[in-house]
Scaffold this active site. Sequence first.
Site, mmCIF file in Angstrom:
data_model
loop_
_atom_site.group_PDB
_atom_site.id
_atom_site.type_symbol
_atom_site.label_atom_id
_atom_site.label_comp_id
_atom_site.label_asym_id
_atom_site.label_seq_id
_atom_site.Cartn_x
_atom_site.Cartn_y
_atom_site.Cartn_z
ATOM 1 N N ASN A 14 0.838 -1.209 0.000
ATOM 2 C CA ASN A 14 0.000 0.000 0.000
ATOM 3 C C ASN A 14 0.867 1.252 0.000
ATOM 4 O O ASN A 14 0.547 2.228 -0.677
ATOM 5 C CB ASN A 14 -0.958 -0.013 1.193
ATOM 6 N N ARG A 61 3.770 -0.138 25.688
ATOM 7 C CA ARG A 61 3.161 0.569 24.552
ATOM 8 C C ARG A 61 3.381 2.076 24.634
ATOM 9 O O ARG A 61 3.638 2.731 23.627
ATOM 10 C CB ARG A 61 1.645 0.326 24.544
ATOM 11 N N ILE A 88 -1.263 -1.702 17.928
ATOM 12 C CA ILE A 88 -2.375 -1.011 18.581
ATOM 13 C C ILE A 88 -1.800 0.243 19.215
ATOM 14 O O ILE A 88 -0.766 0.193 19.892
ATOM 15 C CB ILE A 88 -3.033 -1.932 19.628
ATOM 16 N N HIS A 105 -8.064 -0.704 6.184
ATOM 17 C CA HIS A 105 -8.405 -1.987 6.803
ATOM 18 C C HIS A 105 -9.119 -2.849 5.763
ATOM 19 O O HIS A 105 -10.067 -2.385 5.118
ATOM 20 C CB HIS A 105 -9.307 -1.765 8.018
ATOM 21 N N THR A 137 -9.203 6.765 15.191
ATOM 22 C CA THR A 137 -9.619 7.195 16.529
ATOM 23 C C THR A 137 -9.144 6.125 17.511
ATOM 24 O O THR A 137 -8.473 5.173 17.114
ATOM 25 C CB THR A 137 -11.150 7.329 16.632
ATOM 26 N N LEU A 140 -10.191 0.359 17.893
ATOM 27 C CA LEU A 140 -9.448 -0.472 16.941
ATOM 28 C C LEU A 140 -10.221 -0.592 15.627
ATOM 29 O O LEU A 140 -11.376 -1.045 15.629
ATOM 30 C CB LEU A 140 -9.210 -1.871 17.522
HETATM 31 C C1 GRF Z 1 -3.258 -4.727 3.809
HETATM 32 O O1 GRF Z 1 -4.212 -5.692 3.467
HETATM 33 C C2 GRF Z 1 -3.851 -3.665 4.684
HETATM 34 O O2 GRF Z 1 -5.184 -3.381 4.366
HETATM 35 C C3 GRF Z 1 -3.778 -4.305 6.035
HETATM 36 O O3 GRF Z 1 -2.563 -5.004 6.064
HETATM 37 C C4 GRF Z 1 -2.180 -5.313 4.724
HETATM 38 C C5 GRF Z 1 -0.847 -4.685 4.516
HETATM 39 O O4 GRF Z 1 -0.305 -4.958 3.246
HETATM 40 N N1 GRF Z 1 -3.931 -3.324 7.078
HETATM 41 P P1 GRF Z 1 0.911 -4.117 2.699
HETATM 42 O O5 GRF Z 1 1.994 -4.139 3.763
HETATM 43 O O6 GRF Z 1 0.435 -2.723 2.415
HETATM 44 O O7 GRF Z 1 1.325 -4.841 1.468
#
Ligand code: GRF
Length: 213
Positions: A14, A61, A88, A105, A137, A140
């Site tokens: 991503n 944390r 988290i 997500h 926020t 989770l």
């Molecule tokens: C993705 O599916 C994202 O939505 C989730 O964890 C995965 C991470 O993939 N939170 P990448 O590290 O971006 O390839």
Amino acid sequence: MTSVVILISGRGSNMRSIVDAGLPADIRAVISNRPDAAGLAYARDRGIATEVVDHTAYADRAAFDAALAACIDRHAPALVVLAGFMRILTPGFVEHYRGRMINIHPSLLPAFTGLHTHRRAIEAGCRVAGVTVHFVTGELDGGPIIAQAAVPVLAGDTETTLAARVLVQEHLLYPQVVRWFVDGRLALRDGRAVLRGDAAPDSAALCVPSADV
Ligand code: GRF
């Protein structure tokens, strides 16, 4: 140009989709909590500063989040992008970045927060799955929803095939949302994500299987 810091924990696909989108943004750093995150090498190769704040080096944390915030803030980002960042976060950390931290997500929130979203969607018999980008926020995988993309769950889907179908949409949706933010079109207002020029969808329903089967 709007300054952006991206947080990752692993593969970083991503993050790559955002970097490769060539947005009018100044991507100041990619930060990982894992030294071995594969995405770090990609960012480095693209000339982006990389940092590691290893969560295993901190007692709790709160101590980790304090170190992470200090690291992020050195780059003075207007936007913090969580891209597969698997930690988290403490309430103080989240509050510090309120309205300027977003997360992706792989489910149609508020369904299937947490882990193993695709397996749980298949087990639940969902016909539609997808991805959500939201402001972060204290809850989770909660927080005001900015955008979602849906995909069908097909007969014979496994966790792997569904994850791959959703991931294609993640790579389209996340750069789009970052673009809205850096263009000054997206904000958190009164607990809701507000997008200036928000267009209504051009069809009334998404129906899987389609109604005319
Ligand atoms: C993705 O599916 C994202 O939505 C989730 O964890 C995965 C991470 O993939 N939170 P990448 O590290 O971006 O390839």
